[in-house]
Design a protein around this motif. Structure first.
Motif, mmCIF file in Angstrom:
data_model
loop_
_atom_site.group_PDB
_atom_site.id
_atom_site.type_symbol
_atom_site.label_atom_id
_atom_site.label_comp_id
_atom_site.label_asym_id
_atom_site.label_seq_id
_atom_site.Cartn_x
_atom_site.Cartn_y
_atom_site.Cartn_z
ATOM 1 N N ARG A 113 2.776 23.248 -8.530
ATOM 2 C CA ARG A 113 3.209 22.846 -9.721
ATOM 3 C C ARG A 113 3.900 21.718 -9.981
ATOM 4 N NH1 ARG A 113 7.268 25.974 -11.047
ATOM 5 N NH2 ARG A 113 7.370 27.635 -9.495
ATOM 6 N N ARG B 29 0.850 19.419 -10.671
ATOM 7 C CA ARG B 29 0.318 19.713 -12.032
ATOM 8 C C ARG B 29 1.165 19.012 -12.867
ATOM 9 N NH1 ARG B 29 0.183 25.410 -12.229
ATOM 10 N NH2 ARG B 29 -1.169 25.674 -10.834
ATOM 11 N N MET C 50 -5.864 23.349 -31.085
ATOM 12 C CA MET C 50 -5.382 24.369 -30.670
ATOM 13 C C MET C 50 -4.313 24.272 -29.294
ATOM 14 S SD MET C 50 -7.422 26.642 -32.031
ATOM 15 C CE MET C 50 -7.643 27.904 -31.071
ATOM 16 N N SER C 51 -4.290 23.161 -28.884
ATOM 17 C CA SER C 51 -3.848 22.873 -27.588
ATOM 18 C C SER C 51 -2.242 22.652 -27.691
ATOM 19 C CB SER C 51 -4.267 21.762 -26.814
ATOM 20 O OG SER C 51 -5.543 22.118 -26.845
ATOM 21 N N LEU C 52 -1.589 22.600 -28.782
ATOM 22 C CA LEU C 52 -0.068 22.657 -28.933
ATOM 23 C C LEU C 52 0.449 23.959 -29.585
ATOM 24 C CD1 LEU C 52 0.267 19.025 -30.569
ATOM 25 C CD2 LEU C 52 1.092 20.014 -28.168
ATOM 26 N N SER C 53 1.484 24.490 -28.870
ATOM 27 C CA SER C 53 1.895 25.833 -29.381
ATOM 28 C C SER C 53 2.412 25.416 -30.937
ATOM 29 C CB SER C 53 3.203 26.008 -28.667
ATOM 30 O OG SER C 53 4.082 26.712 -29.334
ATOM 31 N N VAL D 78 4.386 27.197 -32.614
ATOM 32 C CA VAL D 78 5.807 27.358 -33.054
ATOM 33 C C VAL D 78 6.975 26.601 -32.497
ATOM 34 C CG1 VAL D 78 5.192 29.766 -33.827
ATOM 35 C CG2 VAL D 78 5.831 29.311 -31.263
ATOM 36 N N HIS D 79 6.550 25.578 -31.680
ATOM 37 C CA HIS D 79 7.260 24.618 -31.094
ATOM 38 C C HIS D 79 7.130 22.965 -31.864
ATOM 39 C CE1 HIS D 79 7.333 27.976 -28.204
ATOM 40 N NE2 HIS D 79 8.611 27.808 -28.182
ATOM 41 N N LEU E 291 10.659 18.860 -16.884
ATOM 42 C CA LEU E 291 10.206 19.690 -15.744
ATOM 43 C C LEU E 291 9.945 18.668 -14.240
ATOM 44 C CD1 LEU E 291 9.378 22.540 -15.728
ATOM 45 C CD2 LEU E 291 7.057 21.918 -16.086
ATOM 46 N N LYS F 107 -5.368 31.533 -25.444
ATOM 47 C CA LYS F 107 -5.232 30.446 -26.243
ATOM 48 C C LYS F 107 -5.101 29.077 -25.593
ATOM 49 C CE LYS F 107 -5.527 32.212 -30.489
ATOM 50 N NZ LYS F 107 -4.358 32.792 -31.250
ATOM 51 N N TYR G 137 -3.204 26.515 -25.938
ATOM 52 C CA TYR G 137 -1.838 25.915 -26.023
ATOM 53 C C TYR G 137 -1.228 26.641 -24.597
ATOM 54 C CZ TYR G 137 -0.034 30.138 -28.142
ATOM 55 O OH TYR G 137 0.456 31.496 -28.368
ATOM 56 N N GLU H 236 -2.928 27.176 -21.827
ATOM 57 C CA GLU H 236 -3.421 26.417 -20.583
ATOM 58 C C GLU H 236 -2.725 24.774 -20.434
ATOM 59 O OE1 GLU H 236 -7.799 24.721 -20.609
ATOM 60 O OE2 GLU H 236 -7.465 26.176 -18.914
ATOM 61 N N THR H 237 -2.395 24.262 -22.095
ATOM 62 C CA THR H 237 -1.572 22.993 -21.801
ATOM 63 C C THR H 237 -0.528 23.394 -21.115
ATOM 64 O OG1 THR H 237 -2.534 22.616 -24.094
ATOM 65 C CG2 THR H 237 -0.638 21.359 -23.209
ATOM 66 N N ARG I 136 0.374 25.597 -18.938
ATOM 67 C CA ARG I 136 0.300 25.627 -17.321
ATOM 68 C C ARG I 136 0.019 24.435 -16.824
ATOM 69 N NH1 ARG I 136 -3.455 30.121 -17.717
ATOM 70 N NH2 ARG I 136 -1.549 31.474 -17.745
ATOM 71 N N LEU J 180 4.413 24.115 -15.543
ATOM 72 C CA LEU J 180 5.509 25.272 -16.093
ATOM 73 C C LEU J 180 5.300 26.172 -14.910
ATOM 74 C CD1 LEU J 180 6.224 25.607 -19.691
ATOM 75 C CD2 LEU J 180 7.734 24.955 -18.060
ATOM 76 N N GLU K 55 4.948 30.464 -14.001
ATOM 77 C CA GLU K 55 4.253 31.235 -15.032
ATOM 78 C C GLU K 55 5.129 32.196 -15.917
ATOM 79 O OE1 GLU K 55 1.307 30.742 -15.180
ATOM 80 O OE2 GLU K 55 0.396 32.568 -16.217
ATOM 81 N N ARG L 147 8.250 31.776 -16.920
ATOM 82 C CA ARG L 147 8.979 30.939 -18.208
ATOM 83 C C ARG L 147 7.964 30.453 -19.238
ATOM 84 N NH1 ARG L 147 11.766 25.599 -16.083
ATOM 85 N NH2 ARG L 147 11.327 24.538 -18.143
ATOM 86 N N LYS M 45 7.936 31.613 -23.019
ATOM 87 C CA LYS M 45 8.171 30.596 -24.115
ATOM 88 C C LYS M 45 7.157 30.513 -25.139
ATOM 89 C CE LYS M 45 9.415 25.967 -24.964
ATOM 90 N NZ LYS M 45 9.798 24.592 -24.627
ATOM 91 N N TYR M 46 6.190 30.557 -24.626
ATOM 92 C CA TYR M 46 4.906 30.542 -25.645
ATOM 93 C C TYR M 46 4.107 31.587 -26.045
ATOM 94 C CZ TYR M 46 5.749 25.413 -24.372
ATOM 95 O OH TYR M 46 6.416 24.101 -24.287
ATOM 96 N N ARG N 192 6.333 34.304 -27.587
ATOM 97 C CA ARG N 192 7.098 34.071 -28.628
ATOM 98 C C ARG N 192 6.065 34.108 -29.963
ATOM 99 N NH1 ARG N 192 10.121 30.116 -31.398
ATOM 100 N NH2 ARG N 192 9.843 31.164 -33.339
ATOM 101 N N VAL N 193 4.540 33.737 -29.857
ATOM 102 C CA VAL N 193 3.855 33.713 -30.865
ATOM 103 C C VAL N 193 3.497 34.981 -31.154
ATOM 104 C CG1 VAL N 193 1.468 33.071 -31.602
ATOM 105 C CG2 VAL N 193 2.967 31.389 -30.612
#
Ligand SMILES: Nc1ncnc2c1ncn2[C@@H]1O[C@H](COP(=O)(O)OP(=O)(O)OP(=O)(O)O)[C@@H](O)[C@H]1O
Ligand code: SF4
Ligand SMILES: [Mg+2]
Lengths: 342, 389, 329
Positions: free
Chosen positions: A103, A106, A119-122, A124-125, A137, C224, C226, C228-229, C231, C235, C237, C239, C243-244, C247-248
């Motif tokens: 991690r 990465r 699609m790659s951004l959440s 709701v944030h 991080l 989805k 996001y 993977e983004t 990950r 981050l 696993e 958390r 968080k993502y 939440r959705v």
């Protein structure tokens, strides 16, 4: 820029997906080397395993996929005790994919710009929340500092009015802006390798050109290596120095951009190049772009011998459908996997 | 540089020609008809297959309840009030093996509690026989016969068999359960059928025409759903006149249950219509000038039939539960009608429950039926559209 | 946001008005009225009923008037004076009877919904992140059975078990000595002691349902891009999941809180009858059977109002948690 230092080595990587219907050999023996600061293009038809290769390097292959064989080694720069930077080889394939060390690599050493900015951004944030999270991080900074850096990074990727955009939600941003955001997120920890997985497929041509220009510029500025995945040979020609061509999970040809475009060896590469429209060429009536005969075979049932043989015009009966062709060197740093060059 | 970047020089992806040479033997893929594909997918859902078998058994019992039940449901055995389930033996007191039999039951009274005690008298055996003669009835309402699936060969004054025990009046609970299946299980089907008709008509109108009509129908649906369903059902069934005959009450309850059920059906239908309206084949049909009704019937209805069947299956248990609940609190079907809910009225009192817990078996039947419908519905939905989730 | 809430409230008003009409009409549907059933009841007990007496009573309750006049009087009484009419059976104003029961119903439903979420969300998340594992399989079966078991049957079974195994009578919300007592701290404590069994029973169905929705929604979200983004950022696993995608995946919870509340209240009606709780259910049942129309009608209206308010709250919650909807609003 010193491009002779090794950054990443991939040896005989095999990543398979074990499905109910059978095993998909998405990556089936890939070798590649990326040096510091090098830009490497990876091209191939859809489904040939480009994205899975990238995910294998990041060790985020989704289930039911698994790396079944091979080594991935990252040569990481570290500050040693006496203040000098030394390189240290980390074998990524030996690490626990969700463990601390992997991690810490990465996102910090190797970053990913994914295929679909939409699609790659959440949803709701806020954009800022997601970038700041990445910064905090991997770097010891306060939230305020992280925010500063995020704004700086957004500015760098050409986001309009970054100090305001940072608090926007993804749905308030255009596709191009989101992709800039994604790039900013990937770059915010100054990775030594940026994997861009078809970062422009979902964008229109103008935005694509801007993003490409941006990536080229950033590479100059930040001196990182880029693995640029695409099925667009034109983009490869503009963005990278070296190219590998993949077919059915294997590397079939590798060369520098010039050799590949002017002297392609593998029948598949040639077919790929023929299928590209050229601006200089006058389009005569009836002249169609040639497409490659046949389609990608069923991934569950790979053809025996050279996996390209059912579609290859030069296939030699009794040879190509029997044995796997060797990987031969045909020029300086130009290799091809085809019996024609033995 | 050999190529121009801005020319959209992408590799061809899906539009690769299908080469003639590829049509070799191994390339001949058998394309199964859709219903068979659905069946294959359904078969993979093991719980759904098991449940379908369970439901088939339940409905067979409901259809042939006179034959399956050993006794008339109203027949009471004065000697056997609150008798526990008969114990079926294969081995007698001496250790000899026999075909299934029951012992003679002796009733005595506990002096202190004044409760009946039932003790087996191991000296007399009554063998259980299949296809025995008993009360006369009309099979399927057509053929007069007196053959029952199983029973004892002795007169019922001498001895009875109570698979699930007897109720407070000494009636055989198993027989009553079989008869109850008829009302309880059919109410689900009839109710869902009514909901379907209402739902398809209103949901179809709503989805196909859209506009004001759609808005009005949607508002009505929302309004109906705003009133909590069980209180609404209670209020409506309290309005059924108490002197109505059983058949009329039955239909009254069914209508009341469908009054809410149709809203779900309408939503499903409308959603599918909205999705399908945009699809090419409808446009194509419209372009060649088919009349609107023909478009609906020929093209749209078949393509979402599978959805409807799946949603129907999921709606049935709600109906069954609704009937059971209403009858249980005395607002639904009333004796002499026999349904699982009516049978459960016996369980309302804690004390009688403690004395004869077997009066709860109708609840078990309800739960099994509801679960089975849920599983089958799940399996059907997955089979109809594996990508729906 | 404020404009959005106001707009929602302005839609609510006509809805409630129509519901009040529906409620009143439904309550009027049975042939005859309270007095006819009252008279019939007296007659069966052998009393002689004077027709004049009945007529006089009918006059007093206004039962002889046309329905719309009765409705108009009822609704204006509620709106202007908070007067919900007179309960004929209890010989008391309806408003003296309903509020305590309504409050208890609210407490019961509210606690049940919270309990079901606290249990269901972690289990659903576990099930989804461990798809096809043995615990997932077991939990799925349990939740299926939970969905299929109606609360009132569970109540019967639990009552039976408590009776035979522990000699307990689990019915009611209060001990004998507090039943008629005025509210006090001790009475609240006593209620809390009795509350957990009904809460468990009522929460079971919705817990099971929530587990299934959480699991299904989360399974959709987990694939989805996001996720993977996140990950690929490095981050951890756990958390990341919370968080993502969680939440959705939980958004539908907020959007359906109103309906789940309605479902709970609905199911709770029968459970309360079985367990003879001092909530709306049993009293409404009685009012319905005796045609005590103002009482029954008021309950129907109140329950629907609660649902309407519930959906309002859930829409506001959803707008609050989901920026995409906040924008449209
Ligand atoms: N999650 C998965 N489950 C099963 N199979 C997968 C999964 N991801 C990829 N594959 C399989 O692996 C193979 C390679 O996929 P990959 O995504 O690497 O292709 P690609 O070269 O990136 O194509 P594209 O240009 O479309 O992105 C494909 O045959 C695909 O079916
Ligand atoms: S090995 Fe044979 S089939 Fe494969 S590319 Fe070369 S010539 Fe064609
Ligand atoms: Mg890809």
């Amino acid at each position: 820029m010193a491009t002779d230092q090794l950054l990443l080595e991939v040896k005989d990587l095999k990543t398979y997906f074990f499905l109910e219907e059978g095993t998909v050999r998405a990556v089936d023996g890939v070798d590649m080397v990326i040096r510091r600061g090098q830009a490497l293009g990876v091209v191939g038809e859809s489904g040939c395993g480009k994205s899975v290769t990238a995910r294998s390097i990041l060790r985020i292959v989704p289930r039911p996929g698994r790396i079944v064989q091979g080594e991935i080694t990252l040569h990481r720069m570290r500050e040693s005790k006496n203040g000098r930077t030394v390189t240290e080889a980390v074998r990524l394939t030996d690490l626990d994919p969700m463990g601390v060390e992997m991690r810490s690599i990465r996102g910090a050493e190797i970053a990913l710009v994914p295929q679909e900015p939409m699609m790659s951004l959440s949803p709701v944030h806020t954009l800022g929340n997601q970038i700041i999270e990445a910064i905090m991080l991997h770097q010891r900074v306060t939230k305020a500092e992280a925010r500063e850096r995020a704004i700086h990074m957004l500015d760098l990727v050409g986001m309009p009015r970054p100090s305001r955009t940072i608090d926007r939600y993804p749905h308030e941003l255009s596709g191009g802006m989101r992709q800039r955001g994604m790039i900013a997120m990937a770059l915010c920890c100054h990775p030594s390798l940026l994997i861009a997985d078809e970062p422009t497929t979902a964008l229109d041509v103008t935005t694509e050109a801007q993003i490409l220009k941006l990536i080229r510029g950033l590479r100059q500025e930040l001196g990182m290596a880029i693995m640029y995945i695409t099925h667009n040979l034109g983009v490869v020609a503009q963005t990278t120095e070296d190219v590998i061509v993949m077919y059915m999970g294997k590397v079939v040809e590798e060369a520098d951009v010039d050799s590949l475009f002017h002297d392609p060896k593998h029948p598949y590469t040639r077919a790929l190049l023929r299928s590209i429209p050229r601006l200089g060429q006058r389009t005569r009536e009836r002249q169609r772009l040639e497409s490659i005969r046949g389609s990608v075979p069923d991934p569950y049932a790979l053809p025996k011998g050279c996996s390209f043989h059912p579609r290859c015009a030069q296939a030699i009966r009794g040879v190509c459908d029997r044995e796997e062709p060797p990987y031969v060197e045909v020029g300086p740093a130009h290799k091809v996997r085809c019996v024609l060059y033995c | 540089m050999a190529t121009s970047p801005e020319a959209g020089s992408s590799l061809p992806q899906n539009d690769l020609e299908v080469a003639e040479e590829l049509k070799g033997e191994e390339e001949k893929i058998y394309v199964a008809p859709p219903w068979r594909l659905m069946w294959w997918r359904f078969r993979r859902h093991r719980m759904a297959v098991v449940s379908a078998v369970v439901l088939a058994v339940f409905y067979l019992v409901a259809i042939f309840c006179e034959f399956v039940a050993p006794y008339n449901p109203e027949q009471f055995f004065i000697k056997y009030k609150m008798a526990p389930p008969s114990r079926i033996h294969l081995r007698d007191a001496e250790g000899n093996w026999h075909l299934p039999f029951v012992y003679r039951i002796e009733r005595s009274r506990d002096e202190q509690t004044m409760r009946s005690l039932f003790v087996e008298d191991t000296s007399t055996r009554y063998p259980i026989r299949f296809l025995v003669r008993g009360d006369e009835y009309k099979l399927l309402g057509l053929f007069k016969t007196n053959v029952h699936l199983f029973g004892l060969t002795v007169s019922r004054d001498e001895q009875g068999i109570f698979l699930l025990g007897a109720d407070r009046m000494g009636r055989d609970l198993f027989s009553r359960l079989c008869y109850g299946a008829r009302l309880s299980l059919s109410i689900g089907l009839v109710g869902v059928f009514l909901s379907l008709i209402l739902g398809v008509i209103l949901g179809g109108l709503s989805g196909y025409y859209g506009g004001t009509l759609d808005v009005i129908i949607q508002r009505v649906i929302e309004l109906i759903r705003t009133i909590p369903s069980i209180p609404l059902w209670m209020a409506l069934s309290a309005a059924l006149p108490p002197d109505w005959p059983v058949v009329r009450v039955y239909f009254g309850i069914t209508v009341i249950l469908s009054l809410i059920g149709w809203t779900w059906m309408a939503r499903v239908v409308r959603g599918r219509f909205l999705a399908l309206r945009e699809e090419d084949f409808v446009l194509a049909a419209r372009l060649v000038g088919s009349s609107e009704m023909r478009i609906i019937l020929r093209h749209m209805v078949p393509s979402f039939l599978s959805y409807i069947i799946a949603s129907l299956t999921i709606a049935i248990p709600n109906m069954i539960l609704g009937e059971t609940g209403l009858s249980f609190i005395g607002l639904g079907l009333r004796p002499p009608a026999i349904s699982w809910g009516v049978l459960l009225q016996e369980a309302q009192n804690v004390r009688s429950l403690a004395l004869c817990p077997w009066v709860l078996t109708p609840a078990l039947a309800v739960i099994i039926a509801v679960l089975a419908f849920n599983f089958v519905g799940d399996g059907l939905r997955d089979a109809a559209d594996p990508y729906a989730r | 946001m404020l404009g959005y809430v106001l707009r929602r409230i302005s839609i609510m008003v006509p809805t409630l008005l129509i519901i009040s009409i529906i409620s009143f009409v439904i309550i009027q549907l049975p042939p005859g009225d309270y007095l006819t059933s009252y008279a019939a009841q007296l007659r069966t007990m052998g009393d002689i009923v004077q027709q004049e007496e009945i007529d006089a009573l009918r006059q007093r309750y206004g039962l002889g008037q046309p329905v719309y006049v009765q409705y108009f009087k009822w609704i204006t009484g509620i709106l202007l004076r908070g007067d919900w009419g007179q309960s004929m059976e209890w010989q008391k104003p309806v408003r003296d009877l309903i509020w305590e029961r309504l409050a208890l119903t609210m407490v019961l439903s509210g606690v049940s919904i919270l309990v079901s979420w606290f249990v269901a969300i972690p289990i659903g998340v576990y099930s989804a992140t461990h798809q096809y594992s043995i615990p997932d399989y077991i939990l799925s079966i349990i939740s299926f059975v939970g969905v299929g078991t109606p609360g009132f049957m569970l109540a019967l079974v639990i009552m039976y078990v408590a009776m035979t195994a522990f000699g307990l009578n689990v019915g009611g919300l209060f001990s004998q000595e507090y039943l008629a007592a005025p509210w006090s701290w001790a009475k609240v404590v006593d209620m809390l002691k009795h509350l957990w069994i009904p809460v468990l029973i009522i929460a079971l169905g919705s817990t099971a349902g929530s587990i299934r929705t959480t699991r299904a929604n989360l399974l959709d979200e987990l694939n989805k891009p996001y996720v993977e983004t996140a990950r690929a950022k490095g981050l951890p696993e756990g958390r990341l999941v919370w968080k993502y995608p969680v939440r959705v995946a939980l958004n539908p919870f907020f959007s359906t809180v109103g309906w789940s509340l309605a479902n709970l209240i609905s199911g709770e009606t029968l459970v309360s009858v079985v367990l003879s709780l001092q909530t709306i259910g049993p009293m409404m049942l009685r009012a319905l059977t005796s045609q005590d129309m103002y009482l029954a009608g008021s309950f129907l209206l109140l329950l629907s109002t609660m649902t309407v308010l519930g959906t309002l709250v859930s829409d506001i919650l959803l707008a609050w948690v989901d920026p995409r909807i906040r924008m449209e609003a």
